[in-house]
Motif scaffolding. Structure first.
Motif, mmCIF file in Angstrom:
data_model
loop_
_atom_site.group_PDB
_atom_site.id
_atom_site.type_symbol
_atom_site.label_atom_id
_atom_site.label_comp_id
_atom_site.label_asym_id
_atom_site.label_seq_id
_atom_site.Cartn_x
_atom_site.Cartn_y
_atom_site.Cartn_z
ATOM 1 N N ARG A 154 -46.729 -5.472 -37.430
ATOM 2 C CA ARG A 154 -46.284 -4.185 -37.972
ATOM 3 C C ARG A 154 -47.276 -3.640 -38.988
ATOM 4 N NH1 ARG A 154 -40.467 -6.050 -38.727
ATOM 5 N NH2 ARG A 154 -41.208 -6.343 -40.843
ATOM 6 N N ALA A 155 -47.831 -4.516 -39.816
ATOM 7 C CA ALA A 155 -48.811 -4.080 -40.805
ATOM 8 C C ALA A 155 -50.061 -3.529 -40.117
ATOM 9 C CB ALA A 155 -49.187 -5.237 -41.730
ATOM 10 N N ALA A 156 -50.503 -4.201 -39.045
ATOM 11 C CA ALA A 156 -51.684 -3.733 -38.315
ATOM 12 C C ALA A 156 -51.408 -2.378 -37.664
ATOM 13 C CB ALA A 156 -52.100 -4.764 -37.270
ATOM 14 N N LEU A 157 -50.216 -2.206 -37.100
ATOM 15 C CA LEU A 157 -49.869 -0.914 -36.509
ATOM 16 C C LEU A 157 -49.831 0.180 -37.568
ATOM 17 C CD1 LEU A 157 -47.113 -1.925 -33.936
ATOM 18 C CD2 LEU A 157 -49.382 -1.018 -33.450
ATOM 19 N N HIS A 158 -49.285 -0.142 -38.735
ATOM 20 C CA HIS A 158 -49.237 0.836 -39.818
ATOM 21 C C HIS A 158 -50.650 1.208 -40.280
ATOM 22 C CE1 HIS A 158 -47.877 3.040 -43.299
ATOM 23 N NE2 HIS A 158 -48.625 2.273 -44.070
ATOM 24 N N LEU A 159 -51.503 0.205 -40.415
ATOM 25 C CA LEU A 159 -52.880 0.476 -40.836
ATOM 26 C C LEU A 159 -53.608 1.368 -39.837
ATOM 27 C CD1 LEU A 159 -54.104 -2.938 -42.255
ATOM 28 C CD2 LEU A 159 -53.962 -0.771 -43.474
ATOM 29 N N SER A 160 -53.306 1.198 -38.553
ATOM 30 C CA SER A 160 -53.996 2.001 -37.547
ATOM 31 C C SER A 160 -53.602 3.472 -37.611
ATOM 32 C CB SER A 160 -53.724 1.448 -36.149
ATOM 33 O OG SER A 160 -52.378 1.672 -35.771
ATOM 34 N N THR A 161 -52.486 3.778 -38.278
ATOM 35 C CA THR A 161 -52.067 5.177 -38.400
ATOM 36 C C THR A 161 -52.676 5.858 -39.619
ATOM 37 O OG1 THR A 161 -50.079 4.679 -39.689
ATOM 38 C CG2 THR A 161 -49.868 4.652 -37.288
ATOM 39 N N LEU A 162 -53.234 5.080 -40.521
ATOM 40 C CA LEU A 162 -53.818 5.653 -41.733
ATOM 41 C C LEU A 162 -55.193 6.247 -41.432
ATOM 42 C CD1 LEU A 162 -52.982 2.870 -44.333
ATOM 43 C CD2 LEU A 162 -51.829 5.069 -44.052
ATOM 44 N N PRO A 163 -55.546 7.302 -42.140
ATOM 45 C CA PRO A 163 -56.893 7.867 -41.958
ATOM 46 C C PRO A 163 -57.977 6.857 -42.377
ATOM 47 C CG PRO A 163 -55.485 9.374 -43.198
ATOM 48 C CD PRO A 163 -54.739 8.095 -43.063
ATOM 49 N N VAL A 164 -59.131 6.998 -41.774
ATOM 50 C CA VAL A 164 -60.246 6.089 -42.054
ATOM 51 C C VAL A 164 -60.589 6.086 -43.544
ATOM 52 C CG1 VAL A 164 -62.691 5.661 -41.609
ATOM 53 C CG2 VAL A 164 -61.189 6.301 -39.736
ATOM 54 N N GLU A 165 -60.540 7.244 -44.181
ATOM 55 C CA GLU A 165 -60.904 7.329 -45.601
ATOM 56 C C GLU A 165 -59.962 6.489 -46.457
ATOM 57 O OE1 GLU A 165 -60.301 10.085 -43.694
ATOM 58 O OE2 GLU A 165 -62.397 10.582 -43.298
ATOM 59 N N VAL A 166 -58.678 6.501 -46.127
ATOM 60 C CA VAL A 166 -57.700 5.716 -46.894
ATOM 61 C C VAL A 166 -57.968 4.227 -46.710
ATOM 62 C CG1 VAL A 166 -55.247 5.146 -47.097
ATOM 63 C CG2 VAL A 166 -55.950 7.525 -46.800
ATOM 64 N N ARG A 167 -58.254 3.818 -45.470
ATOM 65 C CA ARG A 167 -58.568 2.403 -45.218
ATOM 66 C C ARG A 167 -59.852 2.001 -45.926
ATOM 67 N NH1 ARG A 167 -58.374 2.142 -38.908
ATOM 68 N NH2 ARG A 167 -58.460 4.387 -39.073
ATOM 69 N N ARG A 168 -60.841 2.896 -45.958
ATOM 70 C CA ARG A 168 -62.111 2.596 -46.622
ATOM 71 C C ARG A 168 -61.898 2.419 -48.131
ATOM 72 N NH1 ARG A 168 -65.559 6.228 -44.359
ATOM 73 N NH2 ARG A 168 -66.152 4.643 -42.880
ATOM 74 N N VAL A 169 -61.136 3.317 -48.741
ATOM 75 C CA VAL A 169 -60.858 3.211 -50.179
ATOM 76 C C VAL A 169 -60.093 1.922 -50.469
ATOM 77 C CG1 VAL A 169 -59.558 4.237 -52.087
ATOM 78 C CG2 VAL A 169 -60.990 5.680 -50.644
ATOM 79 N N GLY B 182 -60.246 -0.837 -48.756
ATOM 80 C CA GLY B 182 -61.202 -1.929 -48.620
ATOM 81 C C GLY B 182 -62.123 -2.050 -49.822
ATOM 82 N N ILE B 183 -62.573 -0.922 -50.322
ATOM 83 C CA ILE B 183 -63.441 -0.934 -51.508
ATOM 84 C C ILE B 183 -62.674 -1.460 -52.712
ATOM 85 C CG2 ILE B 183 -64.685 0.553 -53.141
ATOM 86 C CD1 ILE B 183 -65.457 2.283 -50.674
ATOM 87 N N PHE B 184 -61.410 -1.042 -52.849
ATOM 88 C CA PHE B 184 -60.576 -1.538 -53.957
ATOM 89 C C PHE B 184 -60.386 -3.056 -53.846
ATOM 90 C CE2 PHE B 184 -56.395 -2.614 -55.704
ATOM 91 C CZ PHE B 184 -56.584 -2.223 -57.017
ATOM 92 N N ALA B 185 -60.090 -3.549 -52.650
ATOM 93 C CA ALA B 185 -59.918 -4.990 -52.453
ATOM 94 C C ALA B 185 -61.214 -5.740 -52.748
ATOM 95 C CB ALA B 185 -59.443 -5.274 -51.032
ATOM 96 N N LEU B 186 -62.330 -5.187 -52.312
ATOM 97 C CA LEU B 186 -63.634 -5.791 -52.573
ATOM 98 C C LEU B 186 -63.913 -5.880 -54.065
ATOM 99 C CD1 LEU B 186 -66.491 -6.669 -51.429
ATOM 100 C CD2 LEU B 186 -67.105 -4.286 -51.748
ATOM 101 N N ALA B 187 -63.700 -4.773 -54.768
ATOM 102 C CA ALA B 187 -63.965 -4.751 -56.212
ATOM 103 C C ALA B 187 -63.030 -5.700 -56.952
ATOM 104 C CB ALA B 187 -63.808 -3.324 -56.742
ATOM 105 N N THR B 188 -61.770 -5.736 -56.550
ATOM 106 C CA THR B 188 -60.814 -6.640 -57.188
ATOM 107 C C THR B 188 -61.220 -8.092 -56.971
ATOM 108 O OG1 THR B 188 -59.036 -5.037 -56.846
ATOM 109 C CG2 THR B 188 -58.383 -7.299 -57.303
#
Length: 62
Positions: A29-44, A46-52
């Motif tokens: 379900r999480a993967a399906l939800h992520l696939s509906t998000l815009p690329v920019e939101v997923r990129r941000v 990912g950057i937040f997770a990386l920085a954290t």
């Protein structure tokens, strides 16, 4: 240094495997939800997770 990197990679694999084994439908379900998000939101995200992660390692390792 390479040993620490391999240990970190191994721990990531353990956590990923545990999540898939214990909660396969939730992961799906999480993967399906992520696939509906815009690329920019997923990129941000990912950057937040990386920085954290970098900050966490920096604080712990000093």
């Amino acid at each position: 240094m390479w040993q620490e990197l391999l240990v970190a990679l191994g721990l990531v694999m353990v956590i990923e495997g545990l999540m898939l084994a214990a909660f396969p439908r939730l992961v799906e379900r999480a993967a399906l939800h992520l696939s509906t998000l815009p690329v920019e939101v997923r990129r941000v995200g990912g950057i937040f997770a990386l920085a954290t992660g970098v900050l966490l390692v920096w604080f712990v390792r000093g």
